[in-house]
Design an enzyme around this catalytic site. Structure first.
Site, PDB file in Angstrom:
ATOM      1  N   CYS A 111       0.825  -1.205   0.000  1.00 51.57           N
ATOM      2  CA  CYS A 111       0.000   0.000   0.000  1.00 51.57           C
ATOM      3  C   CYS A 111       0.867   1.266   0.000  1.00 51.57           C
ATOM      4  CB  CYS A 111      -0.981  -0.032   1.165  1.00 51.57           C
ATOM      5  SG  CYS A 111      -2.326   1.171   0.997  1.00 51.57           S
ATOM      6  N   HIS A 212      -3.667  -5.047   0.426  1.00 50.37           N
ATOM      7  CA  HIS A 212      -3.180  -5.406   1.763  1.00 50.37           C
ATOM      8  C   HIS A 212      -3.130  -6.928   1.939  1.00 50.37           C
ATOM      9  CE1 HIS A 212      -2.909  -1.532   3.923  1.00 50.37           C
ATOM     10  NE2 HIS A 212      -3.759  -1.134   2.986  1.00 50.37           N
ATOM     11  N   GLU A 214      -1.430  -8.586   3.997  1.00 54.38           N
ATOM     12  CA  GLU A 214      -1.350  -8.950   5.425  1.00 54.38           C
ATOM     13  C   GLU A 214      -2.722  -9.155   6.041  1.00 54.38           C
ATOM     14  OE1 GLU A 214      -2.280  -4.629   5.840  1.00 54.38           O
ATOM     15  OE2 GLU A 214      -1.249  -5.899   4.385  1.00 54.38           O
TER      16      GLU A 214
END
Length: 231
Positions: A111, A212, A214
């Site tokens: 990001c 994202h 994660e």
């Protein structure tokens, strides 16, 4: 074989935990968890001192998400929706990514990490995507991930890593790369044309995604980074 050490940049923000309310260096735990699951040893890198001086102790680097990059860094005035600018973090991370690329350190941007990479290489950013694409799907509500598909370039490193040419991913961003930095190639876009991944072909492993990873269970990007760091 020992676990490769993966540095992860972090936020510095007001935070509340247990009985404390104070400024903290912090990071969503998903980054840590994914690196551990991929076989790496995560080390959080606060934007203090000279983080680039730590590169000799790292085997790989992740530039994590965060607030907006100061538009002055790419020669523009701030949009009214540009926010959460942290000059000290910009200073630290721009220096860190330039040093990492110079050293050939395996690198993954997430990001804001993509935006820092693009800025470091002379690119610019679209400061508020809804003005350009006409919708808020990339960041539907504060603190809420949107889910949108991205199309990956056939034969690109990221398509090889993810094993597909399309992927449904977690989005939370209102900015994106506009003019590309030197040497970058776009390797994924969303349906509205937004740049969602970039790569540097002249480095062993240097890529960044606007989404994202994660926030999802899939660890392929982290496994690829740790695998290159191990080598």
């Amino acid at each position: 074989m020992s676990r490769p050490v993966i540095g992860i940049t972090c936020y510095v923000e007001p935070a509340r935990f247990t009985v404390w309310e104070t400024t903290a260096a912090l990071l969503p735990y998903g980054y840590v968890d994914h690196v551990v699951r991929a076989g790496g040893r995560p080390v959080i890198l606060p934007p203090a001192g000279d983080p680039a001086g730590l590169l000799d102790r790292l085997d790989g680097l992740i530039l994590a998400g965060g607030g907006d990059v100061d538009p002055a860094r790419y020669g523009e005035r701030p949009h009214e929706r540009t926010s959460h600018v942290r000059d000290f973090r910009d200073d630290a991370e721009l220096g860190l990514v330039r040093a990492a690329l110079e050293h050939g350190l395996p690198f993954l941007g997430v990001c804001r990490g993509l935006q820092i990479l693009n800025t470091a290489l002379g690119g610019t950013l679209c400061q508020h995507l809804p003005d350009a694409v006409g919708h808020t799907g990339h960041a539907p509500a504060p603190g809420t991930f949107g889910r949108m598909p991205v199309r990956l370039s056939p034969g690109s490193r990221i398509a090889t890593i993810l094993g597909a040419e399309s992927q449904d991913v977690a989005h939370y961003h209102h900015q994106a790369a506009d003019r590309l930095g030197d040497g970058l190639t776009v390797t994924a876009r969303s349906q509205d044309g937004t740049v969602e991944a970039v790569e540097l072909a002249d480095r062993p492993f240097a890529l960044a995604v606007q989404w994202h990873p994660e926030a999802d269970d899939e660890s392929a990007l982290f496994e690829a980074l740790v695998g290159h760091a191990r080598r």
